[in-house]
Motif scaffolding. Structure first.
Motif, PDB file in Angstrom:
ATOM      1  N   GLU A 195       0.809  -1.217   0.000  1.00  0.00           N
ATOM      2  CA  GLU A 195       0.000   0.000   0.000  1.00  0.00           C
ATOM      3  C   GLU A 195       0.845   1.271   0.000  1.00  0.00           C
ATOM      4  O   GLU A 195       0.481   2.244  -0.638  1.00  0.00           O
ATOM      5  N   TYR A 196       1.957   1.255   0.716  1.00  0.00           N
ATOM      6  CA  TYR A 196       2.696   2.512   0.905  1.00  0.00           C
ATOM      7  C   TYR A 196       4.076   2.516   0.251  1.00  0.00           C
ATOM      8  O   TYR A 196       4.607   3.578  -0.025  1.00  0.00           O
ATOM      9  N   GLN A 208      -5.053  -9.121  -1.950  1.00  0.00           N
ATOM     10  CA  GLN A 208      -5.527  -7.840  -2.509  1.00  0.00           C
ATOM     11  C   GLN A 208      -7.050  -7.787  -2.511  1.00  0.00           C
ATOM     12  O   GLN A 208      -7.649  -6.750  -2.204  1.00  0.00           O
ATOM     13  N   LEU A 211      -8.094  -7.015   0.973  1.00  0.00           N
ATOM     14  CA  LEU A 211      -7.919  -5.596   1.300  1.00  0.00           C
ATOM     15  C   LEU A 211      -9.096  -4.773   0.779  1.00  0.00           C
ATOM     16  O   LEU A 211      -9.621  -3.897   1.480  1.00  0.00           O
TER      17      LEU A 211
END
Ligand code: HEC
Ligand code: HEC
Length: 338
Positions: A195-196, A208, A211
């Protein structure tokens, strides 16, 4: 030369050099600043800076049973490193087998908690230290007596002088433990890298999908378990019970009309390691947790409207659990000790 040393230390501390910075505050015990790009800043009052010596001293105290009356229990008895500093029990078991009424929570990322305990009844890590030491179901010894035991050891005298240039006293004892706890950061899970850090391979397609479910309006998990810390620190009644034995937030506010059964939104980081779940450890698996939310909760009069029930297919459940398991990162303690 010095620079390399500091960098080396940090890799040791958090197993990644990407996010942290060191402010050198003298060569023998440099200040360590933990800064994680995708987290809010860690707020620290002056004088509470992290240094390697303070962290090491706090760690030693954390594992030392002399802080309990009969010298059988340390903080780590209920906060075990390999379980992300929880203990795998339904509720915590203290001195002489006495049962606490709550489940032992993980201590990772506790530096970002604006208040402690599931009811928010404790304002800071420093003041929290007195709680378990004196509590009769935990370590059961007057704080001053625990302190005197520490002070009686020459080895501790030396370590306190080296870390704080000060004696063993209530301030330094609690700050040492608090400093160790602040060093327990969890930010480099597969989810974080996906994500980051834009590593598209960090989560597989199943994770995924999980998420996306987590963030979806249908499941609504993210409404309370806000990313990146996986909590917004608010107090919510998530409909776990119809009749709460544990009043939750109302224990602190005495306001049963508005606060009964409201608990601090729990962190989901390292959730795969911290079963059983909820304040009383009453749910044994992530599957049971999802079933709870899917069912729409107990319908308690104070249940948050954000818990509204949903339908979820068996495949989606597997996806969501796969995502929750991708929130595991315990690398910041691995180099220390288990
Ligand atoms: C007998 C088991 C036990 C021992 C020993 C123990 N704890 Fe805990 N700890 C718990 C339980 C249970 C809670 C949850 C209490 C609550 O929410 O009311 C807790 C909560 C905490 C919290 C708050 C976490 C949060 O997210 O709000 C911190 C910090 C903490 N403990 C640190 C320590 C330290 C430091 C020591 C040693 C001085 C220690 N604990 C000893 C069981 C224990
Ligand atoms: C209304 C806010 C809210 C929503 C929405 C919500 N939760 Fe929670 N969650 C909480 C609170 C509050 C707790 C702590 C309850 C307790 O200790 O009894 C919690 C606890 C948990 C726990 C147990 C944590 C632990 O360490 O014991 C898990 C797992 C969890 N939630 C997952 C989810 C998932 C998955 C979703 C979406 C399906 C979700 N939550 C939706 C508020 C919420």
């Amino acid at each position: 030369m010095k620079h390399y040393f500091l960098l080396g230390f940090l890799c040791f501390l958090v197993a990644s050099c990407q996010n942290e910075k060191v402010i050198s505050g003298g060569n023998e015990d440099p200040m360590v600043q933990i800064r994680i790009d995708h987290f809010p800043d860690m707020e620290l009052e002056e004088g509470k800076e992290l240094t390697p010596k303070r962290i090491a001293l706090g760690r030693k105290l954390f594992f030392d049973p002399i802080l309990s009356r009969d010298q059988t229990i340390s903080c780590a008895t209920c906060h075990l490193p390999h379980l992300a500093f929880s203990d795998g029990q339904t509720v915590a078991i203290g001195i002489e087998g006495r049962r606490h009424f709550r489940n032992s929570p993980s201590l990772f990322n506790v530096a970002w908690q604006p208040y402690l305990f599931m009811d928010g009844g404790n304002p800071s890590l420093e003041s929290q230290v007195i709680g378990p030491i004196e509590e009769h179901r935990e370590m059961d010894i007057p704080f001053t007596e625990a302190m005197a035991r520490v002070a009686a050891k020459q080895e501790y005298q030396n370590l306190f002088q080296a870390a704080f240039k000060d004696d063993v006293n209530p301030y330094t004892l609690s700050l040492a433990l608090a400093t160790y706890e602040r060093s327990l950061v969890s930010y480099n899970s597969p989810f974080d890298r996906f994500e980051y850090a834009r590593d598209s391979t960090a989560l597989n397609t199943q994770q995924q999908r999980g998420l996306e479910l987590f963030k979806s309006a249908r499941l609504n998990c993210n409404a309370c378990h806000q990313l990146p810390l996986t909590t917004d620190f608010s107090f919510k009644n998530n409909g776990l019970k119809l009749n709460y034995e544990d009043e939750g937030r109302a224990r602190v506010t005495n306001n049963m009309a508005e606060d009964e059964g409201r608990f601090k939104v729990a962190t989901l980081r390292n959730i795969d390691l911290t079963a059983p779940y909820m304040h009383d450890g009453s749910l044994n698996s992530l599957e049971e947790v999802i079933d709870h939310y899917a069912s729409g909760g107990s319908g308690h009069r104070l249940q948050s409207p954000l818990v509204k029930g949903f339908s979820i297919s068996p495949n989606e459940k597997v996806d969501l659990i796969a995502f929750l398991k991708a929130l595991t990162d315990t690398s910041s303690y691995k180099d220390y000790q288990l």
